[in-house]
Design an enzyme around this catalytic site. Structure first.
Site, PDB file in Angstrom:
ATOM      1  N   ASP A 113       0.849  -1.189   0.000  1.00 20.27           N
ATOM      2  CA  ASP A 113       0.000   0.000   0.000  1.00 20.27           C
ATOM      3  C   ASP A 113       0.887   1.242   0.000  1.00 20.27           C
ATOM      4  OD1 ASP A 113      -3.213   0.523   0.981  1.00 20.27           O
ATOM      5  OD2 ASP A 113      -1.809   2.204   1.090  1.00 20.27           O
ATOM      6  N   HIS A 156     -10.311  -5.657  -3.109  1.00 22.63           N
ATOM      7  CA  HIS A 156      -8.970  -5.820  -2.534  1.00 22.63           C
ATOM      8  C   HIS A 156      -9.077  -6.190  -1.073  1.00 22.63           C
ATOM      9  CE1 HIS A 156     -10.060  -1.532  -2.404  1.00 22.63           C
ATOM     10  NE2 HIS A 156      -9.402  -1.441  -1.257  1.00 22.63           N
ATOM     11  N   HIS A 177      -6.881  -5.921   2.320  1.00 20.91           N
ATOM     12  CA  HIS A 177      -5.718  -5.359   3.003  1.00 20.91           C
ATOM     13  C   HIS A 177      -5.180  -6.430   3.946  1.00 20.91           C
ATOM     14  CE1 HIS A 177      -6.824  -0.958   2.270  1.00 20.91           C
ATOM     15  NE2 HIS A 177      -7.999  -1.530   2.076  1.00 20.91           N
TER      16      HIS A 177
HETATM   17  P1  5GP Z   1      -9.699   1.276   0.245  1.00 21.27           P
HETATM   18  O1  5GP Z   1      -9.761   2.611   0.939  1.00 21.27           O
HETATM   19  O2  5GP Z   1     -10.408   1.329  -1.086  1.00 21.27           O
HETATM   20  O3  5GP Z   1     -10.097   0.111   1.087  1.00 21.27           O
HETATM   21  O4  5GP Z   1      -8.162   1.026  -0.038  1.00 21.27           O
HETATM   22  C1  5GP Z   1      -7.466   1.590  -1.108  1.00 21.27           C
HETATM   23  C2  5GP Z   1      -6.013   1.579  -0.732  1.00 21.27           C
HETATM   24  O5  5GP Z   1      -5.265   1.835  -1.900  1.00 21.27           O
HETATM   25  C3  5GP Z   1      -5.623   2.657   0.290  1.00 21.27           C
HETATM   26  O6  5GP Z   1      -5.090   2.031   1.452  1.00 21.27           O
HETATM   27  C4  5GP Z   1      -4.586   3.500  -0.459  1.00 21.27           C
HETATM   28  O7  5GP Z   1      -3.514   3.918   0.367  1.00 21.27           O
HETATM   29  C5  5GP Z   1      -4.111   2.553  -1.550  1.00 21.27           C
HETATM   30  N1  5GP Z   1      -3.659   3.218  -2.753  1.00 21.27           N
HETATM   31  C6  5GP Z   1      -4.270   4.271  -3.396  1.00 21.27           C
HETATM   32  N2  5GP Z   1      -3.580   4.603  -4.496  1.00 21.27           N
HETATM   33  C7  5GP Z   1      -2.511   3.769  -4.557  1.00 21.27           C
HETATM   34  C8  5GP Z   1      -1.434   3.625  -5.483  1.00 21.27           C
HETATM   35  O8  5GP Z   1      -1.300   4.338  -6.483  1.00 21.27           O
HETATM   36  N3  5GP Z   1      -0.514   2.647  -5.219  1.00 21.27           N
HETATM   37  C9  5GP Z   1      -0.622   1.832  -4.121  1.00 21.27           C
HETATM   38  N4  5GP Z   1       0.336   0.911  -3.946  1.00 21.27           N
HETATM   39  N5  5GP Z   1      -1.633   1.921  -3.235  1.00 21.27           N
HETATM   40  C10 5GP Z   1      -2.566   2.884  -3.458  1.00 21.27           C
END
Ligand code: 5GP
Ligand code: ZN
Length: 120
Positions: A37, A106, A108
């Site tokens: 992340d 996804h 985590h």
């Molecule tokens: P969500 O909030 O949808 O559960 O998780 C999305 C995750 O994607 C977040 O933890 C955020 O930090 C990560 N993320 C967003 N953009 C990028 C990126 O460009 N590269 C990587 N490696 N992680 C990302």
């Protein structure tokens, strides 16, 4: 570089899987891809995604249950390779109330320290 089924050209994680956007890969097999992340919320914070564009866990059902099971079976391998012997947490945010920001399923993996007792 990998192909994504049901690929959405606007989707950040489809683009990461395809290598259009760089990432730090930690695991890959024929069905899933895992990378660090960009804004880690624990010493180890990995995102595990299917190589099929599925919007969220709300879309998991009978027609893709085998893929979901495959991803779940990859998680312990990734955690072990990261040395998370003390334990780890899986989170999958679904929709706006959960704060899902990327609309590609996804999981985590969080670990590497004693995690919060609260989950929300
Ligand atoms: P969500 O909030 O949808 O559960 O998780 C999305 C995750 O994607 C977040 O933890 C955020 O930090 C990560 N993320 C967003 N953009 C990028 C990126 O460009 N590269 C990587 N490696 N992680 C990302
Ligand atoms: Zn996608």
């Amino acid at each position: 570089m990998s192909e994504v089924k049901n690929h959405d050209p606007e989707c950040l994680f489809c683009r990461i899987i395809q290598g259009e956007i760089p990432s730090t890969k930690v695991y890959e097999d024929e069905l899933c891809f895992a990378f660090r992340d960009i804004a880690p919320q624990a010493p180890t914070h990995i995102l595990v995604v299917p190589k099929t564009h599925i919007a969220s866990a709300a879309e998991i059902g009978a027609d893709n249950a085998a893929l979901a099971a495959h991803i779940l079976s990859a998680l312990p391998k990734i955690a072990a390779a990261e040395g998370l012997t003390g334990g780890w947490r899986i989170v999958s945010n679904v929709g706006d109330d959960a704060g899902q920001t990327v609309k590609h399923l996804h999981f985590h993996i969080l670990g590497g320290e004693r995690l919060s007792d609260r989950m929300a």
